[in-house]
Scaffold this motif. Structure first.
Motif, PDB file in Angstrom:
ATOM      1  N   LEU A 294       0.827  -1.215   0.000  1.00 44.36           N
ATOM      2  CA  LEU A 294       0.000   0.000   0.000  1.00 44.36           C
ATOM      3  C   LEU A 294       0.857   1.258   0.000  1.00 44.36           C
ATOM      4  O   LEU A 294       0.589   2.218  -0.737  1.00 44.36           O
ATOM      5  CB  LEU A 294      -0.925  -0.011   1.225  1.00 44.36           C
ATOM      6  N   ILE A 295       1.930   1.256   0.817  1.00 46.16           N
ATOM      7  CA  ILE A 295       2.784   2.443   0.917  1.00 46.16           C
ATOM      8  C   ILE A 295       3.500   2.721  -0.393  1.00 46.16           C
ATOM      9  O   ILE A 295       3.483   3.844  -0.908  1.00 46.16           O
ATOM     10  CB  ILE A 295       3.795   2.264   2.069  1.00 46.16           C
ATOM     11  N   PHE A 296       4.104   1.692  -0.980  1.00 45.89           N
ATOM     12  CA  PHE A 296       4.919   1.929  -2.178  1.00 45.89           C
ATOM     13  C   PHE A 296       4.066   2.118  -3.424  1.00 45.89           C
ATOM     14  O   PHE A 296       4.477   2.830  -4.352  1.00 45.89           O
ATOM     15  CB  PHE A 296       5.931   0.802  -2.345  1.00 45.89           C
ATOM     16  N   LEU A 297       2.893   1.511  -3.469  1.00 39.01           N
ATOM     17  CA  LEU A 297       2.006   1.796  -4.588  1.00 39.01           C
ATOM     18  C   LEU A 297       1.476   3.224  -4.510  1.00 39.01           C
ATOM     19  O   LEU A 297       1.282   3.885  -5.540  1.00 39.01           O
ATOM     20  CB  LEU A 297       0.848   0.794  -4.590  1.00 39.01           C
ATOM     21  N   THR A 298       1.253   3.721  -3.294  1.00 35.13           N
ATOM     22  CA  THR A 298       0.842   5.119  -3.129  1.00 35.13           C
ATOM     23  C   THR A 298       1.943   6.063  -3.598  1.00 35.13           C
ATOM     24  O   THR A 298       1.684   7.060  -4.299  1.00 35.13           O
ATOM     25  CB  THR A 298       0.499   5.402  -1.651  1.00 35.13           C
ATOM     26  N   CYS A 299       3.182   5.762  -3.231  1.00 34.89           N
ATOM     27  CA  CYS A 299       4.308   6.581  -3.696  1.00 34.89           C
ATOM     28  C   CYS A 299       4.412   6.560  -5.210  1.00 34.89           C
ATOM     29  O   CYS A 299       4.684   7.586  -5.856  1.00 34.89           O
ATOM     30  CB  CYS A 299       5.610   6.057  -3.082  1.00 34.89           C
ATOM     31  N   TRP A 300       4.198   5.375  -5.768  1.00 35.05           N
ATOM     32  CA  TRP A 300       4.222   5.233  -7.216  1.00 35.05           C
ATOM     33  C   TRP A 300       3.153   6.123  -7.849  1.00 35.05           C
ATOM     34  O   TRP A 300       3.389   6.789  -8.857  1.00 35.05           O
ATOM     35  CB  TRP A 300       3.977   3.772  -7.563  1.00 35.05           C
ATOM     36  N   GLY A 301       1.961   6.127  -7.232  1.00 36.07           N
ATOM     37  CA  GLY A 301       0.882   6.960  -7.760  1.00 36.07           C
ATOM     38  C   GLY A 301       1.184   8.438  -7.675  1.00 36.07           C
ATOM     39  O   GLY A 301       0.659   9.229  -8.479  1.00 36.07           O
TER      40      GLY A 301
ATOM     41  N   ALA B 223      10.665  -2.619  -7.557  1.00 37.75           N
ATOM     42  CA  ALA B 223      10.955  -4.011  -7.199  1.00 37.75           C
ATOM     43  C   ALA B 223      10.279  -4.414  -5.898  1.00 37.75           C
ATOM     44  O   ALA B 223       9.697  -5.498  -5.800  1.00 37.75           O
ATOM     45  CB  ALA B 223      12.464  -4.215  -7.097  1.00 37.75           C
ATOM     46  N   VAL B 224      10.341  -3.543  -4.885  1.00 34.74           N
ATOM     47  CA  VAL B 224       9.743  -3.914  -3.593  1.00 34.74           C
ATOM     48  C   VAL B 224       8.222  -3.931  -3.697  1.00 34.74           C
ATOM     49  O   VAL B 224       7.556  -4.796  -3.074  1.00 34.74           O
ATOM     50  CB  VAL B 224      10.228  -2.970  -2.477  1.00 34.74           C
ATOM     51  N   ALA B 225       7.642  -3.034  -4.485  1.00 30.38           N
ATOM     52  CA  ALA B 225       6.190  -3.073  -4.690  1.00 30.38           C
ATOM     53  C   ALA B 225       5.798  -4.362  -5.396  1.00 30.38           C
ATOM     54  O   ALA B 225       4.815  -5.019  -5.009  1.00 30.38           O
ATOM     55  CB  ALA B 225       5.738  -1.858  -5.494  1.00 30.38           C
ATOM     56  N   GLY B 226       6.546  -4.754  -6.408  1.00 29.89           N
ATOM     57  CA  GLY B 226       6.246  -5.986  -7.134  1.00 29.89           C
ATOM     58  C   GLY B 226       6.386  -7.220  -6.260  1.00 29.89           C
ATOM     59  O   GLY B 226       5.568  -8.142  -6.330  1.00 29.89           O
ATOM     60  N   LEU B 227       7.447  -7.245  -5.438  1.00 30.11           N
ATOM     61  CA  LEU B 227       7.664  -8.404  -4.558  1.00 30.11           C
ATOM     62  C   LEU B 227       6.512  -8.561  -3.576  1.00 30.11           C
ATOM     63  O   LEU B 227       6.011  -9.675  -3.348  1.00 30.11           O
ATOM     64  CB  LEU B 227       8.978  -8.238  -3.805  1.00 30.11           C
ATOM     65  N   ASN B 228       6.056  -7.466  -2.995  1.00 29.48           N
ATOM     66  CA  ASN B 228       4.992  -7.561  -2.005  1.00 29.48           C
ATOM     67  C   ASN B 228       3.636  -7.843  -2.644  1.00 29.48           C
ATOM     68  O   ASN B 228       2.790  -8.500  -2.023  1.00 29.48           O
ATOM     69  CB  ASN B 228       4.955  -6.288  -1.156  1.00 29.48           C
TER      70      ASN B 228
ATOM     71  N   SER C 194      -0.469 -12.010  -3.600  1.00 34.86           N
ATOM     72  CA  SER C 194      -1.170 -12.922  -4.501  1.00 34.86           C
ATOM     73  C   SER C 194      -1.024 -14.366  -4.029  1.00 34.86           C
ATOM     74  O   SER C 194      -1.978 -15.157  -4.127  1.00 34.86           O
ATOM     75  CB  SER C 194      -0.637 -12.773  -5.931  1.00 34.86           C
ATOM     76  N   ILE C 195       0.141 -14.716  -3.501  1.00 33.79           N
ATOM     77  CA  ILE C 195       0.329 -16.055  -2.930  1.00 33.79           C
ATOM     78  C   ILE C 195      -0.604 -16.261  -1.750  1.00 33.79           C
ATOM     79  O   ILE C 195      -1.242 -17.311  -1.606  1.00 33.79           O
ATOM     80  CB  ILE C 195       1.799 -16.249  -2.503  1.00 33.79           C
ATOM     81  N   ARG C 196      -0.693 -15.244  -0.936  1.00 36.03           N
ATOM     82  CA  ARG C 196      -1.530 -15.345   0.270  1.00 36.03           C
ATOM     83  C   ARG C 196      -3.000 -15.519  -0.089  1.00 36.03           C
ATOM     84  O   ARG C 196      -3.709 -16.344   0.511  1.00 36.03           O
ATOM     85  CB  ARG C 196      -1.330 -14.093   1.130  1.00 36.03           C
ATOM     86  N   PHE C 197      -3.493 -14.765  -1.080  1.00 33.64           N
ATOM     87  CA  PHE C 197      -4.890 -14.917  -1.461  1.00 33.64           C
ATOM     88  C   PHE C 197      -5.131 -16.259  -2.142  1.00 33.64           C
ATOM     89  O   PHE C 197      -6.216 -16.843  -1.999  1.00 33.64           O
ATOM     90  CB  PHE C 197      -5.322 -13.761  -2.365  1.00 33.64           C
ATOM     91  N   ALA C 198      -4.126 -16.783  -2.841  1.00 32.66           N
ATOM     92  CA  ALA C 198      -4.263 -18.118  -3.428  1.00 32.66           C
ATOM     93  C   ALA C 198      -4.367 -19.178  -2.340  1.00 32.66           C
ATOM     94  O   ALA C 198      -5.101 -20.176  -2.488  1.00 32.66           O
ATOM     95  CB  ALA C 198      -3.076 -18.411  -4.346  1.00 32.66           C
ATOM     96  N   LEU C 199      -3.670 -18.973  -1.225  1.00 38.96           N
ATOM     97  CA  LEU C 199      -3.726 -19.933  -0.130  1.00 38.96           C
ATOM     98  C   LEU C 199      -5.086 -19.949   0.559  1.00 38.96           C
ATOM     99  O   LEU C 199      -5.449 -20.940   1.207  1.00 38.96           O
ATOM    100  CB  LEU C 199      -2.624 -19.627   0.892  1.00 38.96           C
ATOM    101  N   VAL C 200      -5.842 -18.862   0.435  1.00 44.69           N
ATOM    102  CA  VAL C 200      -7.213 -18.875   0.959  1.00 44.69           C
ATOM    103  C   VAL C 200      -7.999 -19.994   0.284  1.00 44.69           C
ATOM    104  O   VAL C 200      -8.748 -20.736   0.928  1.00 44.69           O
ATOM    105  CB  VAL C 200      -7.891 -17.508   0.748  1.00 44.69           C
ATOM    106  N   LEU C 201      -7.839 -20.129  -1.025  1.00 42.47           N
ATOM    107  CA  LEU C 201      -8.508 -21.209  -1.749  1.00 42.47           C
ATOM    108  C   LEU C 201      -7.976 -22.568  -1.303  1.00 42.47           C
ATOM    109  O   LEU C 201      -8.741 -23.530  -1.166  1.00 42.47           O
ATOM    110  CB  LEU C 201      -8.296 -21.040  -3.258  1.00 42.47           C
TER     111      LEU C 201
END
Length: 390
Positions: free
Chosen positions: A307-314, A324-329, A334-341
């Motif tokens: 959220l922080i780095f995407l806001t800075c990007w915006g 890179a850090v925004a992409g990594l997080n 996305s991994i975490r939401f996939a694990l919900v399934l």
């Protein structure tokens, strides 16, 4: 300044992400869930079940009913009561009238150095029939399905396990627990991988005392539950001790044969379950802090960091490191939401309203709170547990 922060986060998070991916990658090769079975005649009377209780009347009935429905592989069901005052013994005596396999015993006063649960289990083991090949510990808040014991025994015999425990299907009812409990559960998945995989070392062994099966001769060699007598996570402590002694230990998916209603609401889940999830009583300091680093890096930080780095990007603040850090997080989210399934089959939605259970799908938003709970547990030792003060 932001680029410096991004570099620091990358140095912390990239190794943790690689470790997490190496653990999760074992999921496709894990053992299948335990299926309910009916036992064949050689298995008759091979299991002694031990149920520790202390003021469990309000939630014990489904457990007793479920154990009654187990077939004749169960020789005896020993309920070890620690002087309950809520009518628990009377409930067990009523069950005994319907099924003579039930036996009610009262454990001796708690000796110095012992925690209540392993002491009760140890007493049940000592009072069990020497003719039983297996000792099965079952918690009072569980709901055993028909065919549980037979399916577990068949799996243990086939895989040649000396000790095996099951992860259950969870029964949740209220909105707050539907949001928080899956996030706490994922802290275990991140640290130890999915159920049904081989643990490479004894210190990575996972176990669940809600349904905990051990060969009687192995438990005798381990001197009962003494190795875990002072542990608030006695199941994991005993399983790791057994693995270190060279015995084969398994942790399997039991969602098809075992359900559990652990706590009433989000506050009890936070307060009670969160106190033992750090597993510090079964871990070295190095392992404990390594696990905390992994959880912070891959579960606690991704949501606020993204959220922080995407806001800075915006706002037009950008650099290769920020990108890179925004992409990594975002990848970690996305991994975490996939694990919900992936963990969805571990939850029973039939006993909750749809308006409450939909929060399960938003449980990744509770990840920072779940990781905070593990950190708080790691630096504190419980002084009260299950009605006792230590």
């Amino acid at each position: 300044m932001l680029s410096g922060l991004a570099i620091a986060l990358l140095l912390i998070q990239i190794p943790a992400t690689c470790l997490l991916l190496s653990r999760l990658s074992k999921g496709p090769g894990r053992r299948l869930p335990v299926e309910p079975q009916t036992i064949t005649s050689p298995g008759l009377g091979t299991v002694s079940v031990v149920v520790p209780t202390l003021n469990e009347r309000e939630r014990l009935t489904p457990c007793l009913v479920g154990l009654t429905h187990q077939s004749n592989e169960v020789r005896e069901i020993i309920v070890v009561d620690s002087r309950s005052t809520d009518g628990t013994p009377e409930l067990v005596k009523n069950a005994q009238e319907q099924d003579p396999r039930f036996k009610l015993i009262t454990d001796d006063p708690l000796p110095p150095g012992w925690i209540g649960r392993p002491w009760a289990l140890h007493n049940g083991y000592l009072q069990s029939s020497p003719e039983s090949k297996w000792i099965l510990g079952i918690d009072a808040d569980t709901q055993p399905m028909p065919g549980l014991v037979a399916g577990l025994i068949q799996t243990a015999e086939k895989e040649e396990f000396d000790l095996v425990s099951l992860s259950p299907q969870f029964i949740l009812k209220y909105p707050g627990e539907w949001w928080l409990q899956p996030a706490l559960l994922i802290t275990l998945v991140y640290r130890f991988g999915p159920t049904g995989i081989e643990s490479q070392t004894a210190e990575r062994v996972m176990a669940n005392g809600q349904c905990f099966l051990c060969r009687r001769d192995v438990l005798t060699k381990l001197d009962g539950y003494k190795s875990a007598k002072g542990s608030f996570c006695d199941d994991v402590t005993l399983a790791r001790y057994a693995a270190a002694c060279g015995f084969k230990v398994g942790f399997l998916d039991g969602a098809k044969v075992l359900k559990v209603r652990m706590y009433e609401g989000a506050w009890q889940t936070w307060n009670e379950w969160g106190r033992s999830l750090d597993l510090k009583d079964a871990s070295s300091q190095g392992q404990l802090w390594s696990d905390l680093w992994l959880l912070l890096s891959t579960q606690g930080l991704p949501l606020p960091t993204a959220l922080i780095f995407l806001t800075c990007w915006g706002w037009g603040i950008s650099s290769p490191f920020i990108t890179a850090v925004a992409g990594l997080n975002l990848l970690l989210l996305s991994i975490r939401f996939a694990l919900v399934l992936a963990i969805a089959p571990s939850y029973d939605r039939t006993q909750s309203s749809p308006t409450a259970s939909w929060l399960f799908w938003l449980s990744p938003l509770a990840d920072p709170l779940a990781v905070l709970r593990i950190f708080l547990s790691a630096i504190q030792r419980p002084t009260q547990w299950r009605g006792r003060t230590y």
